[in-house]
Design a protein around this motif. Structure first.
Motif, PDB file in Angstrom:
ATOM      1  N   UNK A 111       0.828  -1.208   0.000  1.00 15.43           N
ATOM      2  CA  UNK A 111       0.000   0.000   0.000  1.00 15.43           C
ATOM      3  C   UNK A 111       0.864   1.260   0.000  1.00 15.43           C
ATOM      4  N   UNK A 112       1.904   1.267   0.823  1.00 13.90           N
ATOM      5  CA  UNK A 112       2.791   2.432   0.885  1.00 13.90           C
ATOM      6  C   UNK A 112       3.533   2.627  -0.438  1.00 13.90           C
ATOM      7  N   UNK A 113       3.972   1.539  -1.036  1.00 21.10           N
ATOM      8  CA  UNK A 113       4.670   1.653  -2.320  1.00 21.10           C
ATOM      9  C   UNK A 113       3.726   2.205  -3.391  1.00 21.10           C
ATOM     10  N   UNK A 114       2.485   1.758  -3.370  1.00 15.29           N
ATOM     11  CA  UNK A 114       1.519   2.206  -4.363  1.00 15.29           C
ATOM     12  C   UNK A 114       1.193   3.688  -4.201  1.00 15.29           C
ATOM     13  N   UNK A 115       1.121   4.168  -2.950  1.00 16.24           N
ATOM     14  CA  UNK A 115       0.712   5.561  -2.692  1.00 16.24           C
ATOM     15  C   UNK A 115       1.859   6.549  -2.796  1.00 16.24           C
ATOM     16  N   UNK A 116       3.056   6.150  -2.325  1.00 10.45           N
ATOM     17  CA  UNK A 116       4.138   7.123  -2.202  1.00 10.45           C
ATOM     18  C   UNK A 116       5.368   6.810  -3.046  1.00 10.45           C
ATOM     19  N   UNK A 117       5.331   5.715  -3.811  1.00  9.99           N
ATOM     20  CA  UNK A 117       6.452   5.397  -4.684  1.00  9.99           C
ATOM     21  C   UNK A 117       7.469   4.473  -4.026  1.00  9.99           C
ATOM     22  N   UNK A 118       8.633   4.422  -4.638  1.00 14.86           N
ATOM     23  CA  UNK A 118       9.680   3.516  -4.190  1.00 14.86           C
ATOM     24  C   UNK A 118       9.986   3.709  -2.710  1.00 14.86           C
ATOM     25  N   UNK A 119      10.093   2.606  -1.989  1.00 12.11           N
ATOM     26  CA  UNK A 119      10.301   2.660  -0.541  1.00 12.11           C
ATOM     27  C   UNK A 119      11.778   2.951  -0.249  1.00 12.11           C
ATOM     28  N   UNK A 120      12.085   4.043   0.468  1.00 11.02           N
ATOM     29  CA  UNK A 120      13.479   4.342   0.795  1.00 11.02           C
ATOM     30  C   UNK A 120      14.038   3.377   1.836  1.00 11.02           C
ATOM     31  N   UNK A 121      15.357   3.365   1.981  1.00 14.20           N
ATOM     32  CA  UNK A 121      16.011   2.417   2.885  1.00 14.20           C
ATOM     33  C   UNK A 121      15.521   2.577   4.318  1.00 14.20           C
ATOM     34  N   UNK A 122      15.303   3.818   4.768  1.00 17.43           N
ATOM     35  CA  UNK A 122      14.870   4.049   6.149  1.00 17.43           C
ATOM     36  C   UNK A 122      13.496   3.437   6.407  1.00 17.43           C
ATOM     37  N   UNK A 123      12.563   3.606   5.440  1.00 21.78           N
ATOM     38  CA  UNK A 123      11.231   3.026   5.586  1.00 21.78           C
ATOM     39  C   UNK A 123      11.288   1.507   5.462  1.00 21.78           C
ATOM     40  N   UNK A 124      12.180   1.007   4.581  1.00 15.65           N
ATOM     41  CA  UNK A 124      12.352  -0.434   4.445  1.00 15.65           C
ATOM     42  C   UNK A 124      12.821  -1.045   5.762  1.00 15.65           C
ATOM     43  N   UNK A 125      13.734  -0.339   6.441  1.00 14.10           N
ATOM     44  CA  UNK A 125      14.215  -0.819   7.735  1.00 14.10           C
ATOM     45  C   UNK A 125      13.093  -0.852   8.761  1.00 14.10           C
ATOM     46  N   UNK A 126      12.222   0.173   8.767  1.00 13.89           N
ATOM     47  CA  UNK A 126      11.112   0.204   9.718  1.00 13.89           C
ATOM     48  C   UNK A 126      10.143  -0.950   9.467  1.00 13.89           C
ATOM     49  N   UNK A 127       9.852  -1.228   8.202  1.00 16.94           N
ATOM     50  CA  UNK A 127       8.963  -2.333   7.872  1.00 16.94           C
ATOM     51  C   UNK A 127       9.594  -3.678   8.215  1.00 16.94           C
ATOM     52  N   UNK A 128      10.897  -3.816   7.970  1.00 15.77           N
ATOM     53  CA  UNK A 128      11.585  -5.065   8.315  1.00 15.77           C
ATOM     54  C   UNK A 128      11.603  -5.277   9.825  1.00 15.77           C
ATOM     55  N   UNK A 129      11.718  -4.200  10.582  1.00 22.25           N
ATOM     56  CA  UNK A 129      11.654  -4.320  12.040  1.00 22.25           C
ATOM     57  C   UNK A 129      10.271  -4.815  12.477  1.00 22.25           C
ATOM     58  N   UNK A 130       9.223  -4.308  11.810  1.00 27.06           N
ATOM     59  CA  UNK A 130       7.871  -4.765  12.131  1.00 27.06           C
ATOM     60  C   UNK A 130       7.723  -6.252  11.815  1.00 27.06           C
ATOM     61  N   UNK A 131       8.282  -6.688  10.679  1.00 22.26           N
ATOM     62  CA  UNK A 131       8.249  -8.114  10.339  1.00 22.26           C
ATOM     63  C   UNK A 131       8.994  -8.937  11.392  1.00 22.26           C
TER      64      UNK A 131
END
Length: 466
Positions: free
Chosen positions: A378-398
């Motif tokens: 959903x975030x990729x669809x709304x805001x475009x390519x996921x930056x490294x900082x956001x990728x890290x936050x999502x990986x932490x949630x996983x």
């Protein structure tokens, strides 16, 4: 208007007997001796000026009372209650017809600019609020303004004046008998003077964000262009938090910006103790993710619902996470032990404050990896390519969801050492070892190290097996 003791007593008796339908009052309605026969609805206007205890007193008057709280700038606690679904939220964004945004200028104090601003307003037949929030020196300030603009008719108003004297000053100003009102923050609410369209505010860096917005709203209440001059304190260095507040006020000068101001206030101050009396704070202290989890569990427990038995704590030395302010531009750093990546949602990726906080909340409350996967898409669809900082936050949630699935309550890294603690069904905690020692990691880069830790957790055998 003022009511005598006899009139107040008569009103209370009618409210207690149920012979009056609507009672309009101040905090006096919360005093002892005030009772209602069939209270069904409480409307709190200017909600940000009421404390938590005041609102809880009203709710205790009747357990099933409906409450509507109204404010241009809700306090962080109330706003976050709405964001997490504990309260319903409605936003009025349509401004009255022909209203114009207030032009806001923030700068160091300049007497020449003060003189020019007053003269320009008087030249078009308008009036000026000059806010000086120190009663001890307010008369001296008024005298200085008289020297700067000799032709201006100047009056003074503050909270320590007698009620009759202050009422006469305000009535004269509303009637147009004075050009400039030198005053304190008593003008923050309740004033509607369409002819007053210039605000000059001394020491703006000493006021709160919502207060600045409320005071600025005293001008621009007609179809004429209004101006707000926010001057900084003449002495001393401005704190970073004050700089952020003033930047927010200057940035959000469009009509109906109160909700955005309140969202920024939530970011800067935190949401407070939602189950206690503090109305701001705490997010920066425990981290947004843990804050959301604690809030979710507390609300569920109070409602009598089930709460999750496992809450995993993730502390990775390659990720700066718990102390990350909401939305502050992220920067990665290098240390002697390796690179450190900030896990956050950068402002440059999600500029809108409301959307950014909502994304933080959804990530923090994701119940499993499927929910995180859907959120990522959903975030990729709304805001475009996921930056490294956001990728890290999502990986932490996983990582958190996977740890909770395997009853792992703590995941920590110290260089290449991985320390995990698992809790048995009987509540006993035990460290997870490999060949008599803590597992070792081979990855150096933060995102790859996250992936390696995730792989280790996914391979854990069920409890009771080897």
């Amino acid at each position: 208007s003022y009511r005598t003791a006899t009139q107040r007593t008569a009103t209370r008796e009618r409210a207690k007997a149920g012979t009056v339908d609507v009672v309009v009052g101040t905090h006096a309605l919360l005093s002892e001796g005030t009772a209602f026969a069939k209270l069904g609805l409480v409307v709190v206007d200017e909600e940000h000026r009421f404390g938590v205890r005041h609102k809880e007193q009203l709710k205790r008057l009747r357990m099933e009372v409906d409450v509507i709280a109204m404010s241009a700038t809700p306090i962080p606690r109330t706003l976050y209650l709405a964001l997490v679904g504990a309260r319903d939220l409605s936003v009025i964004e349509t401004a009255p017809r022909e209203r114009l945004p207030i032009r806001t200028l923030v700068r160091s104090y300049d007497e020449n600019l003060v003189r020019d601003a007053i003269r320009a307003e008087l030249a078009r037949g308008g009036q000026v609020f000059y806010l000086h929030n120190r009663i001890e020196t307010i008369e001296a300030t008024a005298a200085r303004i008289r020297q700067l603009v000799p032709k201006a008719r100047i009056s003074v108003g503050h909270g320590q004046m007698g009620s009759g004297e202050l009422e006469a000053v305000m009535a004269d100003f509303v009637a147009g008998n004075h050009d400039v009102l030198v005053c304190t923050t008593i003008i923050e609410t309740g004033l509607d003077i369409p002819n007053c369209n210039t605000l000059i505010l001394e020491g703006a860096d000493r006021l709160g964000l919502a207060q600045l917005y409320q005071i600025r709203g005293r001008v621009g209440r007609f179809n004429r262009q209004a101006y707000a001059y926010l001057f900084l304190h003449r002495h001393g260095q401005m704190a970073e938090r004050a700089r952020q507040r003033l930047s927010a006020v200057r940035q959000h000068n469009q009509l109906g910006a109160g909700f955005r101001i309140a969202m920024r206030d939530l970011e800067l101050r935190g949401a407070g103790n939602l189950l206690g009396s503090e109305q701001s704070g705490h997010i920066a202290g425990v981290g947004f993710e843990l804050y959301c989890q604690l809030l979710r569990q507390s609300i569920s427990r109070l409602k009598g619902g089930a709460t999750t038995g496992i809450r995993a704590e993730i502390h990775l030395d390659c990720i700066q996470h718990a102390d990350t302010p909401l939305g502050i531009t992220a920067e990665s750093t290098d240390t002697p032990t390796g690179p450190i990546l900030t896990a956050t949602l950068p402002v440059t990726w999600i500029p809108e404050t409301r959307l950014r906080i909502e994304a933080f909340r959804r990530i923090a409350l994701a119940p499993d990896n499927l929910a995180v996967k859907e959120l990522r898409a959903d975030l990729r669809d709304r805001f475009g390519r996921i930056p490294a900082e956001a990728d890290a936050l999502l990986k932490l949630a996983e990582l958190r969801c996977l740890a909770e699935l395997h009853r792992v309550v703590r995941v920590e890294t110290d260089g290449n050492i991985l320390r995990c603690v698992r809790v048995k069904p009987d509540g006993v905690e035990e460290p997870i070892m490999q060949f008599g020692r803590f597992p070792r990691l081979t990855a150096k880069e933060p995102l790859r190290k996250l992936t390696e830790v995730r792989g280790f957790l996914s391979r854990l055998p069920p409890l009771g097996t080897t």
